[in-house]
Motif scaffolding. Structure first.
Motif, PDB file in Angstrom:
ATOM      1  N   ASP A 176       0.821  -1.221   0.000  1.00 45.79           N
ATOM      2  CA  ASP A 176       0.000   0.000   0.000  1.00 45.79           C
ATOM      3  C   ASP A 176       0.853   1.268   0.000  1.00 45.79           C
ATOM      4  N   SER A 177       1.893   1.275   0.803  1.00 53.03           N
ATOM      5  CA  SER A 177       2.708   2.496   0.891  1.00 53.03           C
ATOM      6  C   SER A 177       3.969   2.424   0.035  1.00 53.03           C
ATOM      7  N   GLY A 178       4.358   1.218  -0.361  1.00 52.46           N
ATOM      8  CA  GLY A 178       5.582   1.065  -1.143  1.00 52.46           C
ATOM      9  C   GLY A 178       6.845   1.075  -0.291  1.00 52.46           C
ATOM     10  N   ARG A 179       6.672   1.044   1.025  1.00 54.68           N
ATOM     11  CA  ARG A 179       7.847   1.039   1.901  1.00 54.68           C
ATOM     12  C   ARG A 179       8.471  -0.341   1.966  1.00 54.68           C
ATOM     13  N   ILE A 180       9.776  -0.388   2.079  1.00 54.57           N
ATOM     14  CA  ILE A 180      10.433  -1.657   2.362  1.00 54.57           C
ATOM     15  C   ILE A 180      10.340  -1.870   3.869  1.00 54.57           C
ATOM     16  N   LEU A 181       9.764  -3.002   4.269  1.00 55.76           N
ATOM     17  CA  LEU A 181       9.537  -3.251   5.691  1.00 55.76           C
ATOM     18  C   LEU A 181      10.646  -4.074   6.313  1.00 55.76           C
ATOM     19  N   TYR A 182      11.330  -4.797   5.436  1.00 56.59           N
ATOM     20  CA  TYR A 182      12.311  -5.730   5.983  1.00 56.59           C
ATOM     21  C   TYR A 182      13.298  -6.117   4.889  1.00 56.59           C
ATOM     22  N   VAL A 183      14.551  -6.250   5.278  1.00 54.54           N
ATOM     23  CA  VAL A 183      15.577  -6.748   4.360  1.00 54.54           C
ATOM     24  C   VAL A 183      16.252  -7.923   5.054  1.00 54.54           C
ATOM     25  N   GLY A 184      16.144  -9.103   4.477  1.00 56.80           N
ATOM     26  CA  GLY A 184      16.737 -10.291   5.095  1.00 56.80           C
ATOM     27  C   GLY A 184      17.945 -10.762   4.313  1.00 56.80           C
ATOM     28  N   ASP A 185      18.888 -11.380   5.011  1.00 57.18           N
ATOM     29  CA  ASP A 185      20.065 -11.913   4.336  1.00 57.18           C
ATOM     30  C   ASP A 185      19.737 -13.228   3.662  1.00 57.18           C
ATOM     31  N   GLY A 186      20.225 -13.382   2.447  1.00 54.73           N
ATOM     32  CA  GLY A 186      20.058 -14.633   1.723  1.00 54.73           C
ATOM     33  C   GLY A 186      18.677 -14.776   1.115  1.00 54.73           C
ATOM     34  N   LYS A 187      18.368 -15.987   0.644  1.00 54.57           N
ATOM     35  CA  LYS A 187      17.031 -16.239   0.134  1.00 54.57           C
ATOM     36  C   LYS A 187      16.527 -17.542   0.737  1.00 54.57           C
ATOM     37  N   GLY A 188      15.252 -17.750   0.656  1.00 56.79           N
ATOM     38  CA  GLY A 188      14.697 -18.964   1.234  1.00 56.79           C
ATOM     39  C   GLY A 188      14.039 -18.698   2.575  1.00 56.79           C
ATOM     40  N   ILE A 189      13.685 -19.791   3.250  1.00 52.44           N
ATOM     41  CA  ILE A 189      12.901 -19.693   4.478  1.00 52.44           C
ATOM     42  C   ILE A 189      13.630 -18.933   5.581  1.00 52.44           C
ATOM     43  N   ASP A 190      14.921 -19.211   5.756  1.00 53.04           N
ATOM     44  CA  ASP A 190      15.685 -18.581   6.837  1.00 53.04           C
ATOM     45  C   ASP A 190      15.729 -17.055   6.716  1.00 53.04           C
ATOM     46  N   ALA A 191      15.751 -16.586   5.473  1.00 55.66           N
ATOM     47  CA  ALA A 191      15.868 -15.142   5.248  1.00 55.66           C
ATOM     48  C   ALA A 191      14.681 -14.379   5.820  1.00 55.66           C
ATOM     49  N   LEU A 192      13.545 -15.074   5.999  1.00 53.91           N
ATOM     50  CA  LEU A 192      12.334 -14.380   6.460  1.00 53.91           C
ATOM     51  C   LEU A 192      12.042 -14.558   7.950  1.00 53.91           C
ATOM     52  N   LYS A 193      12.829 -15.391   8.609  1.00 52.72           N
ATOM     53  CA  LYS A 193      12.549 -15.728  10.017  1.00 52.72           C
ATOM     54  C   LYS A 193      12.369 -14.504  10.911  1.00 52.72           C
ATOM     55  N   LYS A 194      13.328 -13.568  10.805  1.00 52.26           N
ATOM     56  CA  LYS A 194      13.271 -12.384  11.677  1.00 52.26           C
ATOM     57  C   LYS A 194      12.030 -11.544  11.382  1.00 52.26           C
ATOM     58  N   PHE A 195      11.624 -11.539  10.116  1.00 49.84           N
ATOM     59  CA  PHE A 195      10.433 -10.754   9.764  1.00 49.84           C
ATOM     60  C   PHE A 195       9.199 -11.319  10.438  1.00 49.84           C
ATOM     61  N   TRP A 196       9.011 -12.619  10.370  1.00 47.76           N
ATOM     62  CA  TRP A 196       7.829 -13.242  10.991  1.00 47.76           C
ATOM     63  C   TRP A 196       7.835 -13.049  12.502  1.00 47.76           C
ATOM     64  N   LYS A 197       9.038 -13.065  13.083  1.00 42.21           N
ATOM     65  CA  LYS A 197       9.158 -12.814  14.524  1.00 42.21           C
ATOM     66  C   LYS A 197       8.602 -11.435  14.865  1.00 42.21           C
ATOM     67  N   ARG A 198       8.984 -10.454  14.043  1.00 42.59           N
ATOM     68  CA  ARG A 198       8.503  -9.083  14.285  1.00 42.59           C
ATOM     69  C   ARG A 198       6.987  -9.002  14.091  1.00 42.59           C
ATOM     70  N   VAL A 199       6.478  -9.711  13.079  1.00 41.95           N
ATOM     71  CA  VAL A 199       5.031  -9.716  12.810  1.00 41.95           C
ATOM     72  C   VAL A 199       4.288 -10.251  14.031  1.00 41.95           C
ATOM     73  N   LYS A 200       4.818 -11.319  14.622  1.00 44.28           N
ATOM     74  CA  LYS A 200       4.160 -11.919  15.784  1.00 44.28           C
ATOM     75  C   LYS A 200       4.259 -11.012  16.994  1.00 44.28           C
ATOM     76  N   ARG A 201       5.453 -10.441  17.206  1.00 43.63           N
ATOM     77  CA  ARG A 201       5.670  -9.590  18.362  1.00 43.63           C
ATOM     78  C   ARG A 201       4.741  -8.371  18.330  1.00 43.63           C
ATOM     79  N   HIS A 202       4.559  -7.802  17.143  1.00 48.14           N
ATOM     80  CA  HIS A 202       3.724  -6.602  17.038  1.00 48.14           C
ATOM     81  C   HIS A 202       2.271  -6.921  16.695  1.00 48.14           C
ATOM     82  N   LYS A 203       1.951  -8.213  16.672  1.00 48.69           N
ATOM     83  CA  LYS A 203       0.578  -8.659  16.385  1.00 48.69           C
ATOM     84  C   LYS A 203       0.023  -8.013  15.111  1.00 48.69           C
TER      85      LYS A 203
END
Ligand code: ZN
Length: 406
Positions: A176-203
């Motif tokens: 919606d805003s075009g903002r980059i919300l997260y930049v993860g190292d590498g590609k694949g499942i591991d690269a997104l782990k920290k993002f999902w953690k933040r999603v859960k923490r902030h509900k």
């Protein structure tokens, strides 16, 4: 030079200028505090005495095309009250910590960077490239990091290569805003782990997610955000089809013995892979038609590629579903291995492909951001600094910051 000029020109207050010095292209202003401290900030008694001083230089805003250096006599004070161990240098209100430039100067650098490259700014102000980068990093860190996830509903996930494909980064973009919300190292499942953690923490309640057809993204979304609608957007589906079409073209070319026919096939790649509706040039059109007339599998694949766009051009999901099934039938009947493979992919991912009709999001915005990143990488040789690169990515949506990406 009087104190009010020091204040209005350089933002220096409570200071007096004891001497001005002109050295080449630099003006040196010798300054010191107007007031002598008496009251101890720690015990509150009038027991402060001077305890030596240090001379510190700060770069200030230039004047008359010359560099301005503010050379301050920084007084140190100690408390003579028994039991009080206060022993500190006086506070410098116009600069932060051990930085060698004033707040005003840092703001000026940030303003210049909105329209100039790092190198331009460094040259213009006769300061090092690293200082410009440090000033910019501090600014970006304060204003853009970490990006807030508040109110985020629709996201796109994609990856891009840094440094000729050796290093990958995965980015999550707020569609919606075009903002980059997260930049993860590498590609694949591991690269997104920290993002999902933040999603859960902030509900954060994510409703729709657009990605390509990568198995890693599919697994990652399913595991971490099972309630969201997962959309496979047409950019990536058409891209996959183009890869199959290109494979067919290469094989046809390799098998063709007739030198004249080979000539016709050569150089048709961009015509085959481009959007057919965009070819207006008569000459190109003839060339494409000739190539297609020569080879049936190639021609079949090309028309199916063109037809594939129809899946996203219907008025509702039911019609789109019918178009998709019809496409799959034709592809399977052709018995061309690459097309059969594509048909199987469409069948496997059909619900995610047709989910586009429930919510018309796509990673188009992410693609646009990827292009911006490419320009940024090309223009700047400083992006070996990963932290700075990431900060620039978080500010990429802000055109005040990204008008120039050098
Ligand atoms: Zn004291």
């Amino acid at each position: 030079m009087n104190s009010s000029f020091l204040y209005h020109a350089w933002g220096l207050y409570s200071l007096e200028c004891t001497r001005e010095e002109y050295k080449g292209n630099t003006i040196i202003l010798h300054v010191q505090s107007k007031k002598r401290l008496l009251l101890c900030p720690k015990c509150g008694k009038l027991h402060l005495v001077k305890n030596g001083y240090r001379i510190r230089d700060f770069v200030g805003l230039p004047i008359g095309g010359k560099k301005v250096l503010i050379r301050m006599k920084v007084q140190r004070y100690k408390c003579r009250n028994e039991g009080c161990d206060y022993d500190q240098q006086e506070n410098i209100p116009f600069a932060t910590g051990s930085r060698s430039y004033t707040h005003r100067f840092a703001k000026y650098v940030v303003d210049l960077l909105r329209g100039m490259t790092l190198q331009d700014v460094a040259n213009h102000l006769s300061i090092s490239w690293n200082t410009v980068k440090e000033i910019h990093s501090t600014h970006l860190l304060r204003h853009y990091c970490p990006p807030s996830l508040k109110g985020v509903k629709n996201i796109g996930i994609d990856e891009f290569a840094v440094r000729k494909g050796h290093i990958y980064k995965t980015i999550v973009v707020d569609l919606d805003s075009g903002r980059i919300l997260y930049v993860g190292d590498g590609k694949g499942i591991d690269a997104l782990k920290k993002f999902w953690k933040r999603v859960k923490r902030h509900k954060v309640k994510i409703e729709h997610i657009a990605t390509d057809l990568s198995a890693a993204f599919i697994a990652s979304v399913l595991e971490n955000c099972p309630s969201a609608v997962h959309v496979f957007d047409h950019f990536h589906v058409v891209k996959l089809m183009n890869e199959h079409l290109d494979d067919i073209r290469r094989k046809v070319y390799a098998m063709e013995k007739d030198i004249n026919k080979r000539k016709v096939l050569k150089g048709t790649r961009f015509l085959l892979l481009g959007n057919g509706a965009d070819i207006f040039d008569k000459h190109y059109k003839t060339r494409l038609d000739n190539a297609l007339a020569m080879n049936e599998p190639l021609s079949k694949a090309y028309y199916l590629k063109e037809q594939m766009r129809e899946i996203w051009a219907q008025t509702n999901k039911e019609q789109a579903s019918a178009v998709l099934y019809d496409w799959v039938r034709q592809a399977r009947e052709s018995k061309i291995p690459q097309l059969v493979k594509m048909a199987n992919t469409l069948m496997l991912y059909r619900s995610g492909i047709l989910a586009w009709y429930d919510c018309q999001i796509s990673t188009g915005k992410v693609e646009g951001i990827n292009n911006k990143i490419k320009v940024m990488k090309r223009n700047a040789y400083g992006f070996r600094d990963e932290r700075y690169f990431m900060l620039r990515l978080y500010a990429l949506h802000d055109c005040r910051i990204t008008r120039n990406v050098g």
